[in-house]
Scaffold this motif. Sequence first.
Motif, short mmCIF file in Angstrom:
data_model
loop_
_atom_site.label_atom_id
_atom_site.label_comp_id
_atom_site.label_asym_id
_atom_site.label_seq_id
_atom_site.Cartn_x
_atom_site.Cartn_y
_atom_site.Cartn_z
N TYR A 50 -56.43 -15.44 25.01
CA TYR A 50 -57.12 -16.73 24.87
C TYR A 50 -57.61 -17.24 26.23
O TYR A 50 -58.72 -17.77 26.34
CB TYR A 50 -56.20 -17.77 24.21
N LYS A 54 -61.45 -17.94 27.45
CA LYS A 54 -61.90 -19.22 28.03
C LYS A 54 -62.63 -18.97 29.35
O LYS A 54 -63.70 -19.55 29.59
CB LYS A 54 -60.70 -20.16 28.24
N LEU A 97 -53.29 -25.79 30.83
CA LEU A 97 -52.02 -25.04 30.85
C LEU A 97 -51.88 -24.40 29.48
O LEU A 97 -51.74 -25.10 28.46
CB LEU A 97 -50.85 -25.98 31.14
N GLN A 98 -51.93 -23.07 29.45
CA GLN A 98 -51.89 -22.39 28.16
C GLN A 98 -50.52 -22.54 27.51
O GLN A 98 -49.49 -22.32 28.14
CB GLN A 98 -52.23 -20.90 28.36
N HIS A 99 -50.53 -22.94 26.26
CA HIS A 99 -49.32 -23.09 25.44
C HIS A 99 -49.17 -21.84 24.56
O HIS A 99 -50.18 -21.37 24.03
CB HIS A 99 -49.47 -24.36 24.58
N ASP A 121 -57.96 -30.70 28.13
CA ASP A 121 -57.35 -30.04 26.97
C ASP A 121 -56.57 -31.06 26.12
O ASP A 121 -56.01 -30.70 25.08
CB ASP A 121 -56.41 -28.95 27.50
N TYR A 232 -53.90 -19.56 14.03
CA TYR A 232 -54.29 -18.44 14.89
C TYR A 232 -53.11 -17.47 15.00
O TYR A 232 -52.65 -17.13 16.08
CB TYR A 232 -54.76 -18.93 16.27
N PRO A 256 -61.06 -14.80 11.56
CA PRO A 256 -61.67 -15.46 12.72
C PRO A 256 -63.03 -16.06 12.36
O PRO A 256 -63.53 -15.90 11.25
CB PRO A 256 -61.83 -14.29 13.70
N GLY A 257 -63.59 -16.75 13.34
CA GLY A 257 -64.96 -17.27 13.20
C GLY A 257 -65.04 -18.69 12.67
O GLY A 257 -66.13 -19.14 12.28
N GLY A 260 -61.46 -21.55 15.80
CA GLY A 260 -61.16 -20.96 17.12
C GLY A 260 -62.32 -21.04 18.11
O GLY A 260 -62.17 -21.60 19.20
N PRO A 261 -63.49 -20.49 17.77
CA PRO A 261 -64.59 -20.53 18.74
C PRO A 261 -65.02 -21.95 19.12
O PRO A 261 -65.44 -22.19 20.26
CB PRO A 261 -65.74 -19.81 18.02
N1 LIG Z 1 -53.21 -25.45 26.13
C1 LIG Z 1 -53.54 -24.95 24.94
N2 LIG Z 1 -52.85 -23.94 24.42
C2 LIG Z 1 -53.20 -23.48 23.20
C3 LIG Z 1 -54.31 -24.00 22.49
C4 LIG Z 1 -55.00 -25.06 23.07
O1 LIG Z 1 -55.98 -25.61 22.49
N3 LIG Z 1 -54.60 -25.51 24.30
N4 LIG Z 1 -54.70 -23.45 21.28
C5 LIG Z 1 -54.07 -22.24 20.79
C6 LIG Z 1 -54.78 -20.96 21.00
N5 LIG Z 1 -56.16 -20.99 21.42
C7 LIG Z 1 -56.47 -21.52 22.62
O2 LIG Z 1 -55.72 -21.60 23.54
C8 LIG Z 1 -57.16 -20.27 20.70
C9 LIG Z 1 -56.84 -19.39 19.69
C10 LIG Z 1 -57.84 -18.66 19.04
C11 LIG Z 1 -59.15 -18.82 19.40
C12 LIG Z 1 -60.25 -18.03 18.80
O3 LIG Z 1 -61.41 -18.29 19.07
N6 LIG Z 1 -59.94 -17.04 18.00
C13 LIG Z 1 -60.97 -16.18 17.45
C14 LIG Z 1 -60.44 -14.80 17.27
C15 LIG Z 1 -59.87 -14.25 18.53
C16 LIG Z 1 -59.98 -12.76 18.67
O4 LIG Z 1 -60.97 -12.20 18.25
O5 LIG Z 1 -59.05 -12.20 19.26
C17 LIG Z 1 -61.48 -16.77 16.15
O6 LIG Z 1 -60.74 -17.56 15.50
O7 LIG Z 1 -62.59 -16.43 15.78
C18 LIG Z 1 -59.48 -19.73 20.39
C19 LIG Z 1 -58.49 -20.45 21.03
C20 LIG Z 1 -52.69 -22.01 21.37
N7 LIG Z 1 -52.50 -22.47 22.66
#
Ligand SMILES: Nc1nc2c(c(=O)[nH]1)N[C@@H](CN(C=O)c1ccc(C(=O)N[C@@H](CCC(=O)O)C(=O)O)cc1)CN2
Length: 283
Positions: A50, A54, A97-99, A121, A232, A256-257, A260-261
């Motif tokens: 992720y 980003k 900060l990624q969670h 965020d 996710y 997906p799609g 997330g995006p």
């Molecule tokens: N600090 C944060 N941590 C986390 C967040 C957040 O918003 N802030 N969200 C989630 C995970 N996440 C971003 O961090 C996230 C997960 C999935 C996607 C995404 O676009 N997924 C695609 C498929 C991905 C792939 O092909 O591997 C989709 O759904 O099409 C974006 C962001 C947890 N932590």
Amino acid sequence: MLEKIILDGNLVANDIKEGLKERVVQLKSQGITPCLATVLVGNDPSSATYVKMKGNACARLGIDSRRIHLPETTTTEELIKTINDLNDDETVHGILLQHPVPSQIDERAAFEEISLDKDVDGVTSWGYGQTALGFGVYPSCTPAAILKIMEYYNIETKGKHAVVVGRSPILGKPVSALLLNKNATVTTCHSYTENLPKLVEQADIVIAAVGKPSFIKGDWLKTGAIVLDAGYNPGNIGDVEYESCFEKASAITPVPGGVGPVTISMLLKHTVDSAEKKLAQFV
Ligand SMILES: Nc1nc2c(c(=O)[nH]1)N[C@@H](CN(C=O)c1ccc(C(=O)N[C@@H](CCC(=O)O)C(=O)O)cc1)CN2
């Protein structure tokens, strides 16, 4: 037959990014390159993916990203020191900060250290509180993405019953607040909620934010419900059982799609917003 709409997150995400291109060019022409600092702690492969997504999304728009990767053994104090250094860095406009972080770290304490003006965020309690009160700060990115998808597809929230399944600090709680501010009647469900299927059955809008793969079933839904899946789970599996929910819903986000995006595009948008605010301080 009931008309079905697949709510295409890639379409919405591209629309947001298109709108940012010129703003980035303008900022750069005035000497400011928007910059997002991402902080990843440890070796969780999904989190690494992720964060990479980003960073790549930033690069495609000409936004700088500073990627900080701390070891699995990092302490809360060490993480807080990193965040404070980024708070003090004038060239950084947003901090992510990624969670989740490794279990020895007090994640909440670390989130709280992020300066409100760099909390793109939407993870601080100040950011959450202001979002809940309807002030113009940065809401958490997935809740913001859900609202953006609804706006893009002209989905009415006023007077509708939205059932949010999940109450996490960066998803279920803030999305409930945003929907309430958009005049929906909101029920927020959680692990102690009794008779969840009966509540979901009353929903015009279902927000799946529970973090359990394929948890919400089609036979829980009212015919014609609108379903936004913020799940996710590993293997790109959402929180709703897609096939059965697709049958009952009038509109649904895929995984997906879907959400997330748009989440990533909202993070970019907030970073550009923050850089513009910074510029406005100088002129
Ligand atoms: N600090 C944060 N941590 C986390 C967040 C957040 O918003 N802030 N969200 C989630 C995970 N996440 C971003 O961090 C996230 C997960 C999935 C996607 C995404 O676009 N997924 C695609 C498929 C991905 C792939 O092909 O591997 C989709 O759904 O099409 C974006 C962001 C947890 N932590």
